[in-house]
Design an enzyme around this catalytic site. Sequence first.
Site, PDB file in Angstrom:
ATOM      1  CE  LYS A 127      -1.856   1.703   3.665  1.00 49.27           C
ATOM      2  NZ  LYS A 127      -2.846   1.600   5.573  1.00 49.27           N
ATOM      3  CG  ASP A 145      -6.655   3.935   2.670  1.00 50.54           C
ATOM      4  OD1 ASP A 145      -8.293   3.733   2.103  1.00 50.54           O
ATOM      5  OD2 ASP A 145      -7.700   5.501   3.375  1.00 50.54           O
TER       6      ASP A 145
END
Length: 223
Positions: A127, A145
Site C-alpha cells: 500500500k 486502505d
Amino acid sequence: MPAKRRSPTKAEIEAIFDAFSAHDPEPKGELDYVNLFTLLVAVVLSAQATDVGVNKATKALFAIADTPEKMVALGEDGIREHIKTIGLYRNKAKNVFLLSKALIADHNSAVPDSREALEKLPGVGRKTANVVLNIGFGQPTIAVDTHLFRVGNRTGIAPGKTPLAVELSLLKRVPKRHLLHAHHWLILHGRYICKARKPECYHCIISQWCRYEPKTAGPKSPG
C-alpha cells in the site's frame, strides 16, 4: 456490508468515475510533504494513523530532516521524539531511520520508482509503495486502505475479501483514463461521504449507481 447482488455494469462504472472527475478533476492526498523522501516518510508514518495527526508531527520533523542524510543524523531517538504523538511511533521511528540508511546505501539517497525496490525498504508494504508510486511518480496504482476497501465492497465497484483482491479488481474495472486519480477519489469518498458507521448517502454523487442498501436518509429538518 449489505449490497445488491449485481455489480455495477461497465457503463455504470464509467459513469461513476466520470462523476468523480467532474466533481474533483485533480484530487490530492492529504499528507504534507516537501519532496519524494518526505512523501515516503509521511506515508510510512500514516499506517494506522490519521493524516491530520501525521501532518502535525511531521511539520517540525521535515523542517530539520528533509533528506535521508539529515534523518540519519537526527537518529532514531530524535525521530522518535518528533513523532511520539503518532500511533506505533517507536517502531515507525526505527523504520524511518533504517529506510533512510537504506536509501543512502542502496539508492544514492534517492527514492526508487519501482514497487519491488520500495517494498524492500523497512516499513514499506504494498500500500505504501503504491501511494508513493502514484503521488510521487505519477504511476496509475491503486493504494487500498480501509476506506477504499469499504467503498469497493459496499458500492459493488470492486468487491473482494482482501485489499489485494480489491486492488486487482479496480485495476481491471476502472477506465484507463481515470486510473491515475481513482484511488484518491475512492479514499476521499470513503473518508468523508461513504463513512463506515453512517454513510452520508443523501449527498453522495454516485448514489444512483451504488449497490449499497439501505441508503442513509438525510438529517431531519428542525421543527
